[in-house]
Design a protein around this motif. Structure first.
Motif, short mmCIF file in Angstrom:
data_model
loop_
_atom_site.label_atom_id
_atom_site.label_comp_id
_atom_site.label_asym_id
_atom_site.label_seq_id
_atom_site.Cartn_x
_atom_site.Cartn_y
_atom_site.Cartn_z
N ARG A 98 0.83 -1.19 0.00
CA ARG A 98 0.00 0.00 0.00
C ARG A 98 0.87 1.24 0.00
O ARG A 98 1.99 1.24 0.49
N GLU A 99 0.33 2.34 -0.56
CA GLU A 99 1.06 3.60 -0.62
C GLU A 99 0.52 4.58 0.42
O GLU A 99 -0.68 4.59 0.71
N PHE A 100 1.44 5.38 0.96
CA PHE A 100 1.13 6.37 1.97
C PHE A 100 1.92 7.64 1.70
O PHE A 100 2.77 7.66 0.82
N THR A 101 1.69 8.66 2.49
CA THR A 101 2.49 9.87 2.44
C THR A 101 3.33 9.93 3.71
O THR A 101 2.81 9.80 4.81
N ALA A 102 4.63 10.12 3.53
CA ALA A 102 5.52 10.37 4.66
C ALA A 102 5.77 11.88 4.69
O ALA A 102 5.90 12.51 3.65
N GLN A 103 5.80 12.43 5.89
CA GLN A 103 6.05 13.85 6.04
C GLN A 103 7.16 14.06 7.08
O GLN A 103 7.31 13.26 7.99
N MET A 104 7.89 15.16 6.90
CA MET A 104 8.92 15.53 7.86
C MET A 104 8.69 16.99 8.21
O MET A 104 8.49 17.83 7.34
N LEU A 138 10.05 12.65 11.37
CA LEU A 138 9.48 12.09 10.16
C LEU A 138 8.37 11.14 10.59
O LEU A 138 8.53 10.40 11.56
N TYR A 139 7.26 11.18 9.90
CA TYR A 139 6.14 10.30 10.24
C TYR A 139 5.43 9.88 8.97
O TYR A 139 5.48 10.56 7.95
N VAL A 140 4.77 8.72 9.04
CA VAL A 140 4.01 8.21 7.91
C VAL A 140 2.54 8.37 8.24
O VAL A 140 2.07 7.89 9.27
N GLU A 171 -4.61 2.84 13.55
CA GLU A 171 -3.21 2.58 13.85
C GLU A 171 -2.47 3.88 14.17
O GLU A 171 -2.78 4.93 13.63
N ARG A 172 -1.48 3.76 15.05
CA ARG A 172 -0.62 4.91 15.34
C ARG A 172 0.28 5.15 14.15
O ARG A 172 0.76 4.23 13.51
N TRP A 173 0.52 6.43 13.87
CA TRP A 173 1.39 6.78 12.77
C TRP A 173 2.84 6.47 13.15
O TRP A 173 3.32 6.95 14.19
N PRO A 174 3.54 5.70 12.34
CA PRO A 174 4.96 5.46 12.62
C PRO A 174 5.72 6.78 12.58
O PRO A 174 5.49 7.61 11.71
N LYS A 175 6.62 6.98 13.54
CA LYS A 175 7.38 8.23 13.56
C LYS A 175 8.83 7.98 13.95
O LYS A 175 9.15 7.00 14.61
N TYR A 176 9.66 8.92 13.52
CA TYR A 176 11.10 8.85 13.77
C TYR A 176 11.58 10.26 14.10
O TYR A 176 11.25 11.20 13.39
N SER A 177 12.34 10.40 15.18
CA SER A 177 12.87 11.71 15.56
C SER A 177 14.36 11.76 15.26
O SER A 177 15.10 10.83 15.56
N PHE A 178 14.77 12.87 14.64
CA PHE A 178 16.19 13.07 14.35
C PHE A 178 16.91 13.74 15.52
O PHE A 178 18.13 13.88 15.50
N ASP A 179 16.17 14.17 16.54
CA ASP A 179 16.73 14.74 17.77
C ASP A 179 17.66 15.93 17.54
O ASP A 179 18.66 16.11 18.24
N ARG A 180 17.32 16.75 16.54
CA ARG A 180 18.11 17.96 16.31
C ARG A 180 17.32 18.93 15.44
O ARG A 180 16.40 18.53 14.73
N ALA A 181 17.74 20.18 15.49
CA ALA A 181 17.15 21.20 14.63
C ALA A 181 18.01 21.41 13.38
O ALA A 181 17.48 21.57 12.29
N LEU A 182 19.32 21.42 13.57
CA LEU A 182 20.24 21.63 12.45
C LEU A 182 21.35 20.61 12.49
O LEU A 182 21.76 20.19 13.58
N PRO A 183 21.84 20.22 11.36
CA PRO A 183 21.34 20.56 10.04
C PRO A 183 20.06 19.80 9.73
O PRO A 183 19.74 18.80 10.38
#
Length: 95
Positions: free
Chosen positions: A3-9, A18-20, A27-39
């Motif tokens: 299946r296709e979805f939209t991932a957003q950051m 980033l989350y799908v 269902e809970r949206w899968p998410k990932y944290s980069f733990d920073r603002a920059l870069p």
């Protein structure tokens, strides 16, 4: 077929995340944290984050950046950048 979805950051509390988007599901949206603002996370970092969540970009898909505001009624409100890409679940990943 996957299946296709939209991932957003976007920026959340001073960190890129980033989350799908899983519409029409409880269902809970899968998410990932980069733990920073920059870069801003690189293309490779975003691809690795998607992979860690069990997704990959749809062939030919490209990241699209959109500008928004914290307060849509106030033109002087800080800008919020949102990146989006079409993704699909990898084989063997239920989404």
């Amino acid at each position: 077929m996957a299946r296709e979805f939209t991932a957003q950051m976007s920026m959340d509390r001073g960190r890129w995340r980033l989350y799908v988007v899983l519409l029409n599901t409880a269902e809970r949206w899968p998410k990932y944290s980069f733990d920073r603002a920059l870069p801003v996370p690189t293309f490779t970092e975003r691809a690795n984050a998607l992979s860690a969540l069990g997704f990959k970009p749809v062939p030919g898909a490209e990241w699209q950046w959109t500008e928004d505001r914290d307060n849509s009624d106030d033109p002087s409100s800080p800008v919020v950048l949102i990146a989006a890409i079409r993704v699909r679940s990898r084989a063997g990943v239920a989404a």
